[in-house]
Design an enzyme around this catalytic site. Structure first.
Site, mmCIF file in Angstrom:
data_model
loop_
_atom_site.group_PDB
_atom_site.id
_atom_site.type_symbol
_atom_site.label_atom_id
_atom_site.label_comp_id
_atom_site.label_asym_id
_atom_site.label_seq_id
_atom_site.Cartn_x
_atom_site.Cartn_y
_atom_site.Cartn_z
ATOM 1 N N ARG A 171 61.577 6.233 15.460
ATOM 2 C CA ARG A 171 60.870 5.095 16.062
ATOM 3 C C ARG A 171 61.868 4.157 16.727
ATOM 4 O O ARG A 171 62.978 3.985 16.227
ATOM 5 C CB ARG A 171 60.100 4.340 14.978
ATOM 6 C CG ARG A 171 58.989 5.170 14.384
ATOM 7 C CD ARG A 171 58.315 4.474 13.211
ATOM 8 N NE ARG A 171 57.294 5.332 12.622
ATOM 9 C CZ ARG A 171 56.917 5.294 11.350
ATOM 10 N NH1 ARG A 171 57.473 4.445 10.513
ATOM 11 N NH2 ARG A 171 55.984 6.112 10.919
ATOM 12 N N THR B 39 50.546 12.631 20.390
ATOM 13 C CA THR B 39 50.882 13.497 19.264
ATOM 14 C C THR B 39 50.446 14.945 19.535
ATOM 15 O O THR B 39 50.543 15.785 18.659
ATOM 16 C CB THR B 39 50.198 13.000 17.974
ATOM 17 O OG1 THR B 39 48.798 12.877 18.245
ATOM 18 C CG2 THR B 39 50.757 11.666 17.533
ATOM 19 N N ASP C 88 52.235 2.159 12.695
ATOM 20 C CA ASP C 88 53.269 2.396 11.681
ATOM 21 C C ASP C 88 53.650 1.126 10.930
ATOM 22 O O ASP C 88 54.781 0.990 10.456
ATOM 23 C CB ASP C 88 54.529 3.009 12.302
ATOM 24 C CG ASP C 88 54.217 4.227 13.146
ATOM 25 O OD1 ASP C 88 53.407 5.059 12.677
ATOM 26 O OD2 ASP C 88 54.736 4.336 14.267
ATOM 27 N N GLU C 89 52.734 0.204 10.809
ATOM 28 C CA GLU C 89 53.039 -1.072 10.153
ATOM 29 C C GLU C 89 53.023 -0.953 8.636
ATOM 30 O O GLU C 89 53.502 -1.848 7.934
ATOM 31 C CB GLU C 89 52.009 -2.142 10.566
ATOM 32 C CG GLU C 89 51.969 -2.459 12.050
ATOM 33 C CD GLU C 89 50.935 -1.626 12.798
ATOM 34 O OE1 GLU C 89 50.445 -0.628 12.226
ATOM 35 O OE2 GLU C 89 50.629 -1.959 13.945
ATOM 36 N N GLN D 51 46.350 3.523 14.174
ATOM 37 C CA GLN D 51 47.218 3.065 15.277
ATOM 38 C C GLN D 51 47.463 1.553 15.158
ATOM 39 O O GLN D 51 47.515 1.037 14.060
ATOM 40 C CB GLN D 51 46.638 3.430 16.640
ATOM 41 C CG GLN D 51 46.741 4.909 16.979
ATOM 42 C CD GLN D 51 45.605 5.733 16.412
ATOM 43 O OE1 GLN D 51 44.473 5.340 16.459
ATOM 44 N NE2 GLN D 51 45.923 6.886 15.871
ATOM 45 N N GLY E 132 57.479 13.026 13.219
ATOM 46 C CA GLY E 132 58.881 13.010 12.795
ATOM 47 C C GLY E 132 59.803 12.387 13.841
ATOM 48 O O GLY E 132 61.017 12.341 13.663
ATOM 49 N N LYS F 193 49.956 0.587 7.191
ATOM 50 C CA LYS F 193 48.519 0.477 6.912
ATOM 51 C C LYS F 193 48.134 1.289 5.687
ATOM 52 O O LYS F 193 47.283 0.890 4.913
ATOM 53 C CB LYS F 193 47.700 0.947 8.121
ATOM 54 C CG LYS F 193 47.789 0.008 9.305
ATOM 55 C CD LYS F 193 46.986 0.513 10.487
ATOM 56 C CE LYS F 193 47.560 1.770 11.076
ATOM 57 N NZ LYS F 193 48.874 1.611 11.715
ATOM 58 N N GLY F 194 48.807 2.444 5.534
ATOM 59 C CA GLY F 194 48.483 3.313 4.396
ATOM 60 C C GLY F 194 48.609 2.554 3.086
ATOM 61 O O GLY F 194 47.711 2.576 2.250
ATOM 62 N N GLY G 136 48.946 8.439 10.992
ATOM 63 C CA GLY G 136 49.717 9.034 9.898
ATOM 64 C C GLY G 136 49.996 7.959 8.880
ATOM 65 O O GLY G 136 50.803 7.077 9.118
ATOM 66 N N HIS G 137 49.275 7.977 7.787
ATOM 67 C CA HIS G 137 49.480 6.963 6.761
ATOM 68 C C HIS G 137 50.253 7.563 5.605
ATOM 69 O O HIS G 137 49.854 8.570 5.037
ATOM 70 C CB HIS G 137 48.143 6.440 6.249
ATOM 71 C CG HIS G 137 47.352 5.737 7.303
ATOM 72 N ND1 HIS G 137 47.930 5.033 8.319
ATOM 73 C CD2 HIS G 137 46.029 5.631 7.486
ATOM 74 C CE1 HIS G 137 46.991 4.522 9.083
ATOM 75 N NE2 HIS G 137 45.833 4.888 8.608
HETATM 76 P P1 GDP Z 1 51.018 3.378 8.771
HETATM 77 O O1 GDP Z 1 50.725 4.443 9.752
HETATM 78 O O2 GDP Z 1 50.727 2.025 9.325
HETATM 79 O O3 GDP Z 1 50.414 3.619 7.429
HETATM 80 O O4 GDP Z 1 52.580 3.367 8.562
HETATM 81 P P2 GDP Z 1 53.475 4.577 8.062
HETATM 82 O O5 GDP Z 1 52.912 5.138 6.825
HETATM 83 O O6 GDP Z 1 53.749 5.520 9.157
HETATM 84 O O7 GDP Z 1 54.827 3.818 7.817
HETATM 85 C C1 GDP Z 1 54.987 2.989 6.799
HETATM 86 C C2 GDP Z 1 56.138 3.528 5.966
HETATM 87 O O8 GDP Z 1 56.748 2.459 5.329
HETATM 88 C C3 GDP Z 1 55.715 4.453 4.856
HETATM 89 O O9 GDP Z 1 56.714 5.406 4.642
HETATM 90 C C4 GDP Z 1 55.563 3.537 3.651
HETATM 91 O O10 GDP Z 1 55.760 4.178 2.424
HETATM 92 C C5 GDP Z 1 56.644 2.562 3.909
HETATM 93 N N1 GDP Z 1 56.414 1.207 3.447
HETATM 94 C C6 GDP Z 1 55.237 0.516 3.405
HETATM 95 N N2 GDP Z 1 55.470 -0.746 3.008
HETATM 96 C C7 GDP Z 1 56.815 -0.854 2.806
HETATM 97 C C8 GDP Z 1 57.670 -1.930 2.434
HETATM 98 O O11 GDP Z 1 57.245 -3.056 2.216
HETATM 99 N N3 GDP Z 1 59.002 -1.646 2.382
HETATM 100 C C9 GDP Z 1 59.519 -0.429 2.643
HETATM 101 N N4 GDP Z 1 60.830 -0.259 2.561
HETATM 102 N N5 GDP Z 1 58.747 0.607 2.998
HETATM 103 C C10 GDP Z 1 57.410 0.380 3.085
#
Ligand code: GDP
Length: 444
Positions: free
Chosen positions: A311, A132, A12-13, A227, A308, A15-16, A39-40
Site C-alpha cells: 500500500r 482486484t 483498508d482502514e 472499500q 498482497g 473495518k474488519g 478484504g477484511h
Molecule cells: P479493512 O479492509 O478496512 O478491514 O482493513 P484491512 O483488514 O485490510 O487492514 C487492516 C489491518 O490492520 C489488518 O491486518 C488488521 O488486523 C490490522 N489492524 C486493525 N487495527 C489495528 C491497529 O489498531 N493496529 C495495528 N497495528 N493493526 C491493526
C-alpha cells in the site's frame, strides 16, 4: 439502535476489526455494496481470518450475516469462504445457511466478468485502474445496463440461460475482436451457474424483508461498508474509484431499507493514510519521506489483504477526512493503528491544500488539481509506545490524547473508538453507538 460503519479513507482502514467489535452487539450484520474485492482481516485469539464477501460479524456465534442486493455476488468465492469458516468451526456443526443469507436481488459475478476485468487491466497497461480483477466492475456495468444476472435467476434455469446468452452476445464480440481472446460458451456458463445456484438455494432470501422485520422487532443491526469513502464512484477520486457507492447512504438502496435504517454512522480512519493502486493521494510520502514510508508499511503490515500489493503510505489527510465525514454524516470516528506511529518525534495532519497560490479547505473534484496541489500540515508531537490493554482515556499518553483532540476539533466528530493493535483486546471504546441516543461524546 442501528449502526453503519464505513471506511473514511481509501479503504483498508481496519473495518474488519471494527465490524467484529460492534458485531458482538448486533443481531444482524449486513453488507450493502461492493463484492469480494473487499478484504477484511480479523485477528481473534491470535488467529488470522481474511474475509472478502461474508460480513466480518460472522466470527461471533449466532449472528445472522446478510448480503444485501447492492452487493455483487460471486458464488464461487462465497463457497470458498463458507468452507474456510466451516473448517474453523465457526458454525459449530450447524448448517451455514442458518447464519448467512444472500439477497435474491444481488447481482451475480460470473467467470466472464472476471475475464473482462483482467483483460481490460492488462490492455490498459500504465493507465490501469488497479482493480482486484475479480469482475466487480463488469458486473456492476451489467447491472446498470440491465443485462445482469440476479441471484434469484440461478434458480430459474430457462431464464438463466436466456439471460446469459443475452449478456454474452456483445461480450463475445468484444472478447474476440477487441481483446483477441476466445469467445465464452453461454450454455456451459449457464449450466455451471445453475449448479452453483442449486448449492446456494438454502442461503437465498429476501434480505430486505428480514431487515424490515428486524426493525419492527427493534433488533440491533450493524451495516458494514466495504472499500472507503474516497473510492466512492460518485464522490471519490474518479475515475480511480471502485464501481459502487461506498458512502453510508448506500445502505438504503443496497439493502432495501428506509432512511431511518441506522441511528449512527461510525467512520473508520487510520492515524495515517494508505492507498492501494493508482490515483490521487495528496499526503503521500513515498518520494518525500521514503524511509518513513517503508517503516510505516513494515510496522503496519500495509500490504493488500485481497491482492498482497504494497500500500502507498502518507500522513493523515484531515481535509479528506472532513470531506468523508460530511458525505457520510458521520456521528463518530474510529481511530485505528495509532500504534504504528509510536516512537516518531512528530506526526503531521494535513489541514488544507495549496493550489495555484491559494489555500483550499475543500476536497477537489478535478483530477488535474490533484497533480498540482501541495498539502499544508499541522505538526503535532509524536507519542511513545501505546498500551495494549486500556480501560480509560487516562491510560493513553498525553501526546496521543492531544492528537485525538486535534482530529475531533478539526473534523468536528468525536472519536468513539481507539485501536492500538490488531487484537480484540487492543481496543478502547469511548462511546457506544448502539446505546447513545444523543450525539456521541468521546469524553476527552
Ligand atoms: P479493512 O479492509 O478496512 O478491514 O482493513 P484491512 O483488514 O485490510 O487492514 C487492516 C489491518 O490492520 C489488518 O491486518 C488488521 O488486523 C490490522 N489492524 C486493525 N487495527 C489495528 C491497529 O489498531 N493496529 C495495528 N497495528 N493493526 C491493526
Amino acid at each position: 439502535m442501528n449502526v453503519a460503519v464505513v471506511g473514511a479513507q481509501w479503504g483498508d482502514e481496519g473495518k474488519g476489526k471494527v465490524v467484529d467489535h460492534y458485531g458482538a452487539r448486533a443481531d444482524f450484520i449486513a453488507r450493502f455494496q461492493g463484492g469480494n474485492n473487499a478484504g477484511h482481516t480479523l485477528v481473534v485469539g491470535g488467529k488470522k481470518t481474511v474475509l472478502h464477501l461474508i460480513p466480518s460479524g460472522i466470527l461471533h456465534p449466532g449472528k445472522i450475516c446478510l448480503i444485501g442486493n447492492g452487493v455483487v455476488f460471486d458464488p464461487a468465492a462465497f463457497f470458498e469462504e463458507i468452507e474456510i469458516l466451516e473448517q474453523s468451526g465457526v458454525f459449530r456443526g450447524k448448517p451455514a445457511h442458518e447464519f448467512v443469507r444472500v439477497s435474491e436481488r444481488a447481482h451475480v459475478i460470473l467467470p466472464y466478468h472476471r475475464l473482462l476485468d483482467k483483460l481490460r487491466e492488462e490492455k490498459a497497461g500504465h493507465g490501469k485502474i488497479g482493480t482486484t480483477v475479480r469482475g466487480i466492475g463488469p458486473c456492476y456495468e451489467d447491472k446498470v445496463a440491465r443485462r445482469g444476472i440476479l441471484v434469484g435467476d440461478l434458480l430459474r434455469p430457462s431464464v438463466l440461460r436466456q439471460k446469459v446468452e443475452h449478456a454474452l452476445e456483445e461480450k463475445n464480440v468484444l472478447l474476440k475482436h477487441h481483446f483477441g481472446a476466445e469467445a465464452v460458451d453461454a450454455v456451459a456458463t449457464a449450466a455451471e451457474a445453475q449448479r452453483l445456484g442449486e448449492r446456494l438455494k438454502p442461503f437465498i432470501a429476501d434480505v430486505r424483508a428480514i431487515l424490515y422485520e428486524a426493525k419492527g422487532r427493534r433488533r440491533p443491526v450493524l451495516f458494514e461498508g466495504a472499500q472507503g469513502t474516497l473510492l466512492d464512484v460518485d464522490h471519490g477520486t474518479y475515475p480511480y474509484v471502485t464501481s459502487s457507492n461506498c458512502v453510508a447512504g448506500q445502505v438504503m438502496p443496497g439493502c432495501g431499507v428506509g432512511a431511518t435504517a441506522y441511528d449512527h454512522v461510525v467512520g473508520i480512519t487510520k492515524a495515517y493514510t494508505t492507498r492501494v493502486g493508482t490515483g490521487p493521494f495528496p499526503t503521500e510520502i513515498e518520494t518525500t519521506e521514503p524511509e518513513l514510508a517503508q517503516r510505516i508499511r513494515k510496522v503496519g503490515a500495509e500490504f493488500g489483504a485481497t491482492t498482497g500489493r504494497p500500500r502507498r503510505i502518507g500522513w493523515l489527510d484531515g481535509v479528506a477526512l472532513k470531506y468523508a465525514s460530511e458525505l457520510n454524516g458521520l456521528t463518530g470516528l474510529a481511530l485505528m493503528k495509532a500504534d504504528v506511529l509510536s516512537g516518531l518525534d512528530f506526526v503531521k495532519v494535513c489541514t488544507a491544500y495549496r493550489l495555484g497560490g491559494n489555500t483550499h479547505y475543500g476536497f477537489p473534484s478535478a483530477m488535474e488539481d490533484f497533480d498540482r496541489l501541495e498539502p499544508t500540515y499541522e505538526v503535532l508531537p509524536g507519542w511513545p509506545e501505546l498500551p495494549r490493554g486500556m480501560s480509560s482515556v487516562s491510560d493513553l499518553p498525553d501526546e496521543f490524547r492531544q492528537f485525538i483532540k486535534f482530529i475531533e476539533d478539526f473534523v468536528k466528530v468525536p472519536v468513539v473508538l481507539v485501536s492500538t493493535g490488531p487484537g480484540r483486546e487492543e481496543t478502547l471504546e469511548l462511546a457506544d453507538p448502539f446505546t447513545s441516543s444523543v450525539a456521541l461524546r468521546s469524553g476527552l
